[in-house]
Design an enzyme around this catalytic site. Structure first.
Site, mmCIF file in Angstrom:
data_model
loop_
_atom_site.group_PDB
_atom_site.id
_atom_site.type_symbol
_atom_site.label_atom_id
_atom_site.label_comp_id
_atom_site.label_asym_id
_atom_site.label_seq_id
_atom_site.Cartn_x
_atom_site.Cartn_y
_atom_site.Cartn_z
ATOM 1 N N CYS A 161 13.319 -1.739 -4.799
ATOM 2 C CA CYS A 161 12.532 -0.744 -5.548
ATOM 3 C C CYS A 161 12.622 0.639 -4.901
ATOM 4 C CB CYS A 161 11.084 -1.205 -5.614
ATOM 5 S SG CYS A 161 10.050 -0.067 -6.557
ATOM 6 N N CYS A 181 6.134 2.695 -1.291
ATOM 7 C CA CYS A 181 4.808 2.126 -1.011
ATOM 8 C C CYS A 181 4.829 1.445 0.372
ATOM 9 C CB CYS A 181 4.431 1.123 -2.093
ATOM 10 S SG CYS A 181 4.650 1.793 -3.754
ATOM 11 N N CYS A 216 4.648 -2.427 0.823
ATOM 12 C CA CYS A 216 5.414 -3.320 -0.049
ATOM 13 C C CYS A 216 6.755 -3.760 0.547
ATOM 14 C CB CYS A 216 5.649 -2.653 -1.398
ATOM 15 S SG CYS A 216 6.417 -3.800 -2.574
ATOM 16 N N CYS A 245 1.579 -13.952 -15.208
ATOM 17 C CA CYS A 245 1.817 -12.552 -14.843
ATOM 18 C C CYS A 245 3.239 -12.406 -14.316
ATOM 19 C CB CYS A 245 0.851 -12.116 -13.750
ATOM 20 S SG CYS A 245 -0.859 -12.492 -14.136
ATOM 21 N N CYS A 279 0.790 -11.053 -18.802
ATOM 22 C CA CYS A 279 0.559 -9.796 -18.098
ATOM 23 C C CYS A 279 1.878 -9.347 -17.469
ATOM 24 C CB CYS A 279 -0.500 -9.988 -17.017
ATOM 25 S SG CYS A 279 -0.879 -8.475 -16.115
ATOM 26 N N CYS A 310 -5.168 -4.025 -16.352
ATOM 27 C CA CYS A 310 -5.409 -4.730 -15.109
ATOM 28 C C CYS A 310 -5.162 -3.712 -14.009
ATOM 29 C CB CYS A 310 -4.458 -5.923 -14.991
ATOM 30 S SG CYS A 310 -4.573 -6.746 -13.395
ATOM 31 N N ARG A 317 -10.474 -10.159 -9.830
ATOM 32 C CA ARG A 317 -9.485 -11.145 -9.355
ATOM 33 C C ARG A 317 -9.368 -11.114 -7.839
ATOM 34 N NH1 ARG A 317 -6.794 -12.860 -13.946
ATOM 35 N NH2 ARG A 317 -7.222 -11.453 -15.675
HETATM 36 N N1 SAM Z 1 6.329 -2.010 -9.126
HETATM 37 C C1 SAM Z 1 5.165 -2.216 -9.869
HETATM 38 C C2 SAM Z 1 4.001 -1.404 -9.372
HETATM 39 O O1 SAM Z 1 3.972 -1.007 -8.221
HETATM 40 O O2 SAM Z 1 3.070 -1.186 -10.165
HETATM 41 C C3 SAM Z 1 4.762 -3.671 -9.960
HETATM 42 C C4 SAM Z 1 4.865 -4.594 -8.786
HETATM 43 S S1 SAM Z 1 3.831 -4.217 -7.383
HETATM 44 C C5 SAM Z 1 4.467 -5.323 -6.167
HETATM 45 C C6 SAM Z 1 2.224 -4.804 -7.843
HETATM 46 C C7 SAM Z 1 1.073 -4.611 -6.867
HETATM 47 O O3 SAM Z 1 1.147 -5.576 -5.834
HETATM 48 C C8 SAM Z 1 0.989 -3.304 -6.116
HETATM 49 O O4 SAM Z 1 0.444 -2.281 -6.871
HETATM 50 C C9 SAM Z 1 0.085 -3.658 -4.956
HETATM 51 O O5 SAM Z 1 -1.256 -3.365 -5.277
HETATM 52 C C10 SAM Z 1 0.290 -5.157 -4.787
HETATM 53 N N2 SAM Z 1 0.944 -5.440 -3.508
HETATM 54 C C11 SAM Z 1 2.249 -5.260 -3.209
HETATM 55 N N3 SAM Z 1 2.519 -5.589 -1.928
HETATM 56 C C12 SAM Z 1 1.334 -5.987 -1.381
HETATM 57 C C13 SAM Z 1 0.948 -6.433 -0.095
HETATM 58 N N4 SAM Z 1 1.829 -6.511 0.901
HETATM 59 N N5 SAM Z 1 -0.336 -6.770 0.115
HETATM 60 C C14 SAM Z 1 -1.228 -6.686 -0.902
HETATM 61 N N6 SAM Z 1 -0.931 -6.260 -2.145
HETATM 62 C C15 SAM Z 1 0.329 -5.910 -2.383
HETATM 63 FE FE1 SF4 Z 2 8.001 -0.743 -5.927
HETATM 64 FE FE2 SF4 Z 2 6.552 -2.339 -4.391
HETATM 65 FE FE3 SF4 Z 2 5.726 0.132 -4.866
HETATM 66 FE FE4 SF4 Z 2 5.718 -1.692 -6.894
HETATM 67 S S1 SF4 Z 2 4.490 -1.731 -5.034
HETATM 68 S S2 SF4 Z 2 6.415 0.444 -6.964
HETATM 69 S S3 SF4 Z 2 7.527 -2.885 -6.293
HETATM 70 S S4 SF4 Z 2 7.593 -0.437 -3.749
#
Ligand code: SAM
Ligand code: SF4
Ligand code: DTB
Length: 331
Positions: free
Chosen positions: A65, A69, A72, A109, A141, A201, A273
């Site tokens: 991606c 973030c 992530c 989801c 979802c 959500c 949730r």
């Molecule tokens: N890329 C899309 C986005 O960011 O909206 C969808 C996938 S993203 C992985 C979905 C959510 O997972 C993120 O917004 C974050 O809140 C949660 N998430 C991702 N990595 C995480 C982590 N290591 N611990 C807790 N929540 C996490």
């Molecule tokens: Fe990409 Fe992870 Fe950020 Fe979602 S949370 S936008 S998958 S880097």
């Protein structure tokens, strides 16, 4: 009127959208027993009983991606073990959805590690997956980043129940966590989803070095959305090796309980949730979260890329808590 003086039956369900940060911080800091009692009054009145929705989660497009973030493992900026994988095809996703339904899930989801949805074959496949999941009889979802108005309408037409797009943290702390996309862009996406008539959500993560004020501030943005998001995931950080947050101290389980209870009081009718980080919580803290008003969990051995308690452990947890869920009807 002090909510603590009320009996459950006297208590009106009040939906407010004008919460101040100070009021919310006061809730987060309340003596725990009082906070729990207030959350239970609200929960029992707004959503009689303790029915927990089981949501199954599947990563359709994993890794690679373009967003940065900090939490992530799927970001190209982070050096976790997660690498870009080819996207799953429609048939295998629908097989997984059928298995989730057979195991007692009521919601499916699907996640895409994208900054935004692009038109073309992968989007057409997403629409087919949504139609297929709905045909199986599950709520559908999707979480896939930003989208356009047209994409949102096409997803609505395909029968999408809900779109997940988290605010993650407070507007003040956001810059410490993500630099490639603004808070404003996040809010615009939420607006597009709403305009298309898809339910929202939207939640966040605790344990990313934020202050109590930041947690109050995140909850303020969520609770002042009108209507409230129908679904509010509360995640605690899963600190993954290779991400900038790998060294974060783990969250005290009682802080999750406080966050869930406060979200329940602020958004009485939303589904709160209990999301990522349950493996670190332990049985008793999870039960306290249910009592504080959490009415959904992710059900299945993996979240997107990290692990989650296994199905049998969750069945036992819910049975021990005396909480109803769908799988009981299958037995
Ligand atoms: N890329 C899309 C986005 O960011 O909206 C969808 C996938 S993203 C992985 C979905 C959510 O997972 C993120 O917004 C974050 O809140 C949660 N998430 C991702 N990595 C995480 C982590 N290591 N611990 C807790 N929540 C996490
Ligand atoms: Fe990409 Fe992870 Fe950020 Fe979602 S949370 S936008 S998958 S880097
Ligand atoms: C949400 O708020 N939490 C889920 C779901 N929405 C998509 C995702 C949690 C991901 C945890 C890290 C991982 O497994 O990669």
């Amino acid at each position: 009127m002090n909510l603590l003086d009320l009996k459950p039956k006297d208590h009106q369900v009040l939906l407010r959208h004008d919460w101040t940060k100070e009021e919310i911080q006061c809730l987060l800091e309340k003596p725990l027993v009082d906070l729990l009692w207030e959350a239970q009054l609200v929960h029992r009145n707004a959503n009689p009983g303790y029915k927990v929705q089981l949501a199954s989660l599947l990563s359709v497009k994993t890794g690679g991606c373009e967003e940065d973030c900090a939490y992530c493992p799927q970001s190209i900026y982070n050096s976790s073990d997660v690498t870009g994988q080819p996207e799953l095809d429609v048939e295998s996703v629908l097989e997984r959805a059928k298995a989730a339904k057979a195991a007692g899930a009521d919601r499916f989801c699907m996640g895409w590690a994208w900054r935004e949805i692009r038109d073309g074959a992968p989007f057409q496949a997403m629409l087919e997956m949504v139609r297929g999941v709905r045909d199986i009889g599950l709520e559908a979802c999707v979480t896939a980043g930003m989208l356009t108005d047209t994409q949102a309408s096409l997803l609505a037409e395909a029968g999408l129940t809900s779109y997940n797009h988290n605010l993650d943290t407070s507007p003040e702390h956001y810059g410490e966590i993500i630099s490639t996309r603004t808070y404003e862009e996040r809010l615009e996406t939420l607006n597009r989803v709403r305009l298309a008539g898809i339910s929202l959500c939207c939640g966040g993560i605790i344990g990313m070095g934020e202050s109590l004020g930041d947690r109050a501030s995140l909850l303020k943005v969520l609770a002042n959305l009108d209507p409230h998001p129908e679904s509010v995931p509360i995640n605690s950080l899963v600190a993954v090796e290779g991400t900038p947050l790998e060294g974060q101290r783990s969250v005290d389980p009682l802080e999750m309980v406080r966050m869930v209870a406060t979200a329940r009081i602020l958004m009485p009718k939303s589904r709160v949730r209990l999301s990522a980080g349950r493996e670190q919580l332990g049985r008793e803290a999870q039960i306290l979260c249910l009592q504080a008003g959490a009415d959904s969990i992710f059900y299945g051995d993996t979240l997107l890329t990290t692990s989650n308690p296994d199905v049998q452990a969750d069945r036992e947890l819910l049975a021990q808590a005396g909480v109803q869920a769908n799988w009981e009807m299958l037995e």
